[in-house]
Design an enzyme around this catalytic site. Structure first.
Site, PDB file in Angstrom:
ATOM      1  N   LYS A 156       0.061 -16.391  -6.764  1.00 20.46           N
ATOM      2  CA  LYS A 156      -0.659 -17.128  -5.739  1.00 20.46           C
ATOM      3  C   LYS A 156      -1.020 -16.141  -4.639  1.00 20.46           C
ATOM      4  O   LYS A 156      -0.401 -15.089  -4.525  1.00 20.46           O
ATOM      5  CB  LYS A 156       0.156 -18.302  -5.229  1.00 20.46           C
ATOM      6  CG  LYS A 156       1.554 -17.998  -4.764  1.00 20.46           C
ATOM      7  CD  LYS A 156       2.253 -19.307  -4.431  1.00 20.46           C
ATOM      8  CE  LYS A 156       3.683 -19.072  -3.986  1.00 20.46           C
ATOM      9  NZ  LYS A 156       4.648 -19.380  -5.079  1.00 20.46           N
ATOM     10  N   SER A 160      10.485 -13.860  -0.496  1.00 19.33           N
ATOM     11  CA  SER A 160       9.392 -14.759  -0.129  1.00 19.33           C
ATOM     12  C   SER A 160       9.544 -15.325   1.283  1.00 19.33           C
ATOM     13  O   SER A 160       9.581 -14.578   2.245  1.00 19.33           O
ATOM     14  CB  SER A 160       9.290 -15.874  -1.174  1.00 19.33           C
ATOM     15  OG  SER A 160       8.124 -16.617  -0.960  1.00 19.33           O
ATOM     16  N   HIS A 161       9.690 -16.636   1.380  1.00 22.14           N
ATOM     17  CA  HIS A 161       9.707 -17.304   2.672  1.00 22.14           C
ATOM     18  C   HIS A 161      11.119 -17.421   3.251  1.00 22.14           C
ATOM     19  O   HIS A 161      11.300 -18.011   4.306  1.00 22.14           O
ATOM     20  CB  HIS A 161       9.108 -18.696   2.498  1.00 22.14           C
ATOM     21  CG  HIS A 161       9.703 -19.403   1.319  1.00 22.14           C
ATOM     22  ND1 HIS A 161       9.363 -19.070   0.028  1.00 22.14           N
ATOM     23  CD2 HIS A 161      10.639 -20.363   1.233  1.00 22.14           C
ATOM     24  CE1 HIS A 161      10.061 -19.815  -0.814  1.00 22.14           C
ATOM     25  NE2 HIS A 161      10.849 -20.609  -0.106  1.00 22.14           N
ATOM     26  N   ASP A 202       6.027 -12.654   1.749  1.00 21.05           N
ATOM     27  CA  ASP A 202       5.403 -11.699   0.827  1.00 21.05           C
ATOM     28  C   ASP A 202       3.915 -11.971   0.596  1.00 21.05           C
ATOM     29  O   ASP A 202       3.303 -11.379  -0.297  1.00 21.05           O
ATOM     30  CB  ASP A 202       6.152 -11.696  -0.507  1.00 21.05           C
ATOM     31  CG  ASP A 202       6.127 -13.056  -1.187  1.00 21.05           C
ATOM     32  OD1 ASP A 202       6.050 -14.068  -0.476  1.00 21.05           O
ATOM     33  OD2 ASP A 202       6.176 -13.108  -2.431  1.00 21.05           O
ATOM     34  N   ASP A 219       3.252 -16.399   4.197  1.00 19.67           N
ATOM     35  CA  ASP A 219       4.707 -16.267   4.150  1.00 19.67           C
ATOM     36  C   ASP A 219       5.156 -14.807   4.052  1.00 19.67           C
ATOM     37  O   ASP A 219       4.346 -13.887   4.144  1.00 19.67           O
ATOM     38  CB  ASP A 219       5.281 -17.086   2.989  1.00 19.67           C
ATOM     39  CG  ASP A 219       5.005 -16.438   1.645  1.00 19.67           C
ATOM     40  OD1 ASP A 219       3.978 -15.747   1.522  1.00 19.67           O
ATOM     41  OD2 ASP A 219       5.819 -16.617   0.715  1.00 19.67           O
ATOM     42  N   ASP A 253       2.097 -14.582  -0.450  1.00 20.36           N
ATOM     43  CA  ASP A 253       1.473 -15.377  -1.510  1.00 20.36           C
ATOM     44  C   ASP A 253       1.235 -16.829  -1.102  1.00 20.36           C
ATOM     45  O   ASP A 253       0.480 -17.534  -1.752  1.00 20.36           O
ATOM     46  CB  ASP A 253       2.251 -15.285  -2.841  1.00 20.36           C
ATOM     47  CG  ASP A 253       3.705 -15.661  -2.723  1.00 20.36           C
ATOM     48  OD1 ASP A 253       4.152 -15.984  -1.598  1.00 20.36           O
ATOM     49  OD2 ASP A 253       4.412 -15.634  -3.752  1.00 20.36           O
ATOM     50  N   ARG A 254       1.874 -17.285  -0.022  1.00 20.07           N
ATOM     51  CA  ARG A 254       1.651 -18.672   0.418  1.00 20.07           C
ATOM     52  C   ARG A 254       0.646 -18.732   1.561  1.00 20.07           C
ATOM     53  O   ARG A 254       0.474 -17.751   2.285  1.00 20.07           O
ATOM     54  CB  ARG A 254       2.959 -19.286   0.931  1.00 20.07           C
ATOM     55  CG  ARG A 254       3.981 -19.466  -0.135  1.00 20.07           C
ATOM     56  CD  ARG A 254       5.193 -20.187   0.415  1.00 20.07           C
ATOM     57  NE  ARG A 254       6.103 -20.431  -0.695  1.00 20.07           N
ATOM     58  CZ  ARG A 254       7.052 -21.340  -0.691  1.00 20.07           C
ATOM     59  NH1 ARG A 254       7.250 -22.089   0.370  1.00 20.07           N
ATOM     60  NH2 ARG A 254       7.813 -21.500  -1.739  1.00 20.07           N
TER      61      ARG A 254
HETATM   62  C1  G1P Z   1       9.618 -23.047  -4.472  1.00 21.68           C
HETATM   63  C2  G1P Z   1       8.410 -23.941  -4.606  1.00 21.68           C
HETATM   64  C3  G1P Z   1       7.614 -23.546  -5.829  1.00 21.68           C
HETATM   65  C4  G1P Z   1       7.245 -22.065  -5.733  1.00 21.68           C
HETATM   66  C5  G1P Z   1       8.492 -21.228  -5.506  1.00 21.68           C
HETATM   67  C6  G1P Z   1       8.161 -19.766  -5.273  1.00 21.68           C
HETATM   68  O1  G1P Z   1      10.439 -23.178  -5.601  1.00 21.68           O
HETATM   69  O2  G1P Z   1       8.787 -25.290  -4.681  1.00 21.68           O
HETATM   70  O3  G1P Z   1       6.473 -24.338  -5.919  1.00 21.68           O
HETATM   71  O4  G1P Z   1       6.612 -21.639  -6.906  1.00 21.68           O
HETATM   72  O5  G1P Z   1       9.200 -21.706  -4.371  1.00 21.68           O
HETATM   73  O6  G1P Z   1       7.354 -19.581  -4.143  1.00 21.68           O
HETATM   74  P1  G1P Z   1      11.750 -24.112  -5.597  1.00 21.68           P
HETATM   75  O7  G1P Z   1      12.614 -23.662  -4.461  1.00 21.68           O
HETATM   76  O8  G1P Z   1      11.267 -25.518  -5.378  1.00 21.68           O
HETATM   77  O9  G1P Z   1      12.362 -23.905  -6.954  1.00 21.68           O
HETATM   78 ZN    ZN Z   2       6.126 -16.039  -1.238  1.00 25.67          ZN
END
Ligand code: G1P
Ligand code: ZN
Length: 542
Positions: free
Chosen positions: A375, A111-112, A278, A276, A280-281
């Site tokens: 998302k 992801s990010h 991948d 982000d 989804d954000r």
């Molecule tokens: C974080 C975000 C959460 C999101 C997840 C995946 O998780 O807070 O809302 O669903 O990334 O993108 P966390 O690191 O807080 O567990």
């Molecule tokens: Zn992501």
């Protein structure tokens, strides 16, 4: 076909969103293979079925995909759909699983989190509804990973991931598909592309889209510059790079630096957005204006019937617990339910499948709907552009009118990253110990109304998720929430979520850090953040 003997790793427990580790961890011999076999061993009935595979293009993506293709073939999948170059965004995988009625999908992404040889890598499994595997599947995978002693893999040459079209791996048909086509068609079925196109080519409304060198580059270029005719250069940082150009592909005010500089600079465009790693954000910006993700969900819900795909209205909406209560106010006015779920997209799946909700979102820059089961960053951007094209107002005006109607849920999240794990857990345990004594106590202007560790009973299947975050709610509707991240890979990340409600529109322009000042101090004194973590300021404020 080879059966390879292996030994279990003890650390393959999936977190909030799949198994996420440093690249070097994944590069250990058998590490990825064990986890992939543990996924397959936890599933039933996939022989001859279709699997979708793709990733965000980060370092190790291509190698991992070759391994997964050969293992999926050896384990008996009938067909594998893989994105060209190994590229598929998370929402695109979700859409493809649904469109082709696949058995499931594997997404390679952290992801990010940063990428590159010293960055992170990740793998997650999505089920036939297109959504992240629910808790019972991820725990089965973890249990299996602890005892696994062999895996199956085909001995074959690599699949040419760059050439679109079919090939075979043993008895399995592998189809390399265009990464963007199906996704773009899905977007076109939901939004009024002709109206958005007219709006973007009129000449007086300029946009800037920043994929942060990650997976949405090809999607954004195809949709905004080619289909919607926005000027060349509308998409910046649009080529996916294995290390995201050394950046942190997280669309927020800290990490989306280039975009923030443009949108808060002189002669800024009217609309800006980033996504982000991948895809989804999303982060939505107006000219010199930031839209808080919680407000974004509320505003999309309030304006949904302006958009073709949602013209019929919303069945209900949902937000994760730490997300602000702004969406609740819209739901109340619309006379629909608003569900409060634990953090993580997987908790929305049942509600979406059961038709109880149409839109959902999280404060962490995640917004989505029943069109897929993830998302969806670019979906949110298109939703906003469709609303803007209809209302012909600025982003700032739309948000401020929303606040004037519903009041403003002033909101901020403070993250303390890379905290010593024992200290962070001690902080949460100490807070839990105080929960029963807090209600009724007064701190300055705030009297505690309730305090608990959030627990959720899924209204569809009755499953219970407990210890999902410590909530302290005050009598005036303000809240402080504390939880530890389930996606980090180094130490612990403490997240502190702060929210208060302001009905008076003459105070809506206040900086949230100022408006929330007392709550911020109170959070520190209740949880002893400075004393317990050794940190005086958060690493990231959003
Ligand atoms: C974080 C975000 C959460 C999101 C997840 C995946 O998780 O807070 O809302 O669903 O990334 O993108 P966390 O690191 O807080 O567990
Ligand atoms: Zn992501």
């Amino acid at each position: 076909m080879q059966t390879v003997l292996t030994q279990p790793f003890s650390d393959q427990k999936p977190g909030t969103s799949g198994l996420r580790k440093q690249v070097t961890t994944f590069q250990q011999p058998h590490y990825l293979q064990n986890f992939v076999q543990a996924i397959f061993d936890s599933l039933e009935g996939y022989q001859g079925q279709t699997l979708v595979v793709g990733g965000d293009g980060r370092y190790y993506n291509r190698e991992a995909i070759q391994i997964i293709l050969k293992m999926a073939a050896a384990n008996g999948f009938g067909r594998i759909l893989v994105g060209q170059g190994g590229i598929l965004s998370t929402p695109a995988v979700s859409g493809i699983i649904r469109k082709y009625q696949a058995f499931g999908g594997i997404i390679l992404s952290a992801s990010h989190n940063p990428g590159g040889p010293d960055g992170d890598f990740g793998i997650k499994y999505n089920t036939s509804n297109g959504g992240p595997a629910p808790e019972k599947v991820t725990s089965a995978i973890f249990e299996r990973s602890k005892v696994i002693d062999e895996y199956k893999i085909l001995e074959a040459s690599d699949v040419d991931l760059d050439r679109i079209g079919p090939s075979t791996l043993g008895n399995t048909r592998v189809e390399v598909v265009d990464s963007v086509t199906d996704y773009a068609a899905l977007m076109e079925s939901l939004f009024d592309f002709d109206q958005i196109q007219q709006f973007l080519t009129r000449g007086d409304f300029r946009i800037c889209i920043d994929p942060l060198h990650a997976v949405t580059g090809p999607y954004a270029t195809a949709i905004f510059e080619r289909r919607l005719n926005a000027p060349a250069g509308t998409v910046q940082n649009g080529i996916p790079l294995e290390d995201f150009g050394g950046g942190h592909p997280d669309p927020n005010l800290v990490y989306a630096k280039d975009l923030v500089k443009i949108m808060f600079g002189d002669n800024a465009p009217d609309f800006g957005a980033a996504s982000d790693g991948d895809g989804d954000r999303n982060m939505i910006l107006g000219r010199n204006f930031f839209v808080t993700p919680s407000d974004s969900l509320a505003i999309l819900a309030a304006n949904a019937t302006l958009v073709p795909g949602y013209r019929q209205g919303l069945a209900g909406i949902a937000r994760s617990m730490p997300t602000s209560q702004a969406p609740d106010r819209v739901a109340e006015k619309l006379g629909i339910d608003c569900y409060e779920t634990p953090t993580g997209w997987k908790f929305f799946g049942n509600l979406l499948d059961a038709g109880k909700i149409t839109l959902c979102g999280e404060e962490s820059f995640g917004t989505g709907s029943n069109h897929v089961r993830e998302k969806d960053g670019l979906w949110a951007v298109l939703f906003w552009l469709n609303i803007l094209a209809v209302r012909q107002q600025s982003v700032e005006t739309i948000v401020k009118e929303h606040w004037a109607t519903y009041g403003r849920n002033v909101y901020s999240r403070h993250d303390y990253e890379g905290v010593d794990s024992d200290r962070a857990h001690d902080l949460i345990t100490t807070l839990r110990g105080q929960l029963s004594t807090l209600p009724g106590q007064t701190f300055g202007a705030y009297t505690v109304g309730y305090s608990d560790d959030f627990s959720y009973t899924d209204p569809v299947d009755g499953s219970v998720a407990s210890q999902q975050g410590v909530r302290i709610g005050f009598q005036d509707g303000s809240r402080i929430v504390f939880r530890l991240s389930g996606t980090g890979t180094q130490g612990a990340t403490l997240r502190v979520y702060l929210e208060s409600y302001e009905a008076d529109s003459s105070k809506h322009d206040q900086d949230p850090q100022v408006a929330l000042g007392d709550l911020i101090q109170l959070a520190d004194s209740l949880a002893q953040i400075t004393a317990k973590t050794g940190r005086t300021t958060p690493t990231v404020i959003t």
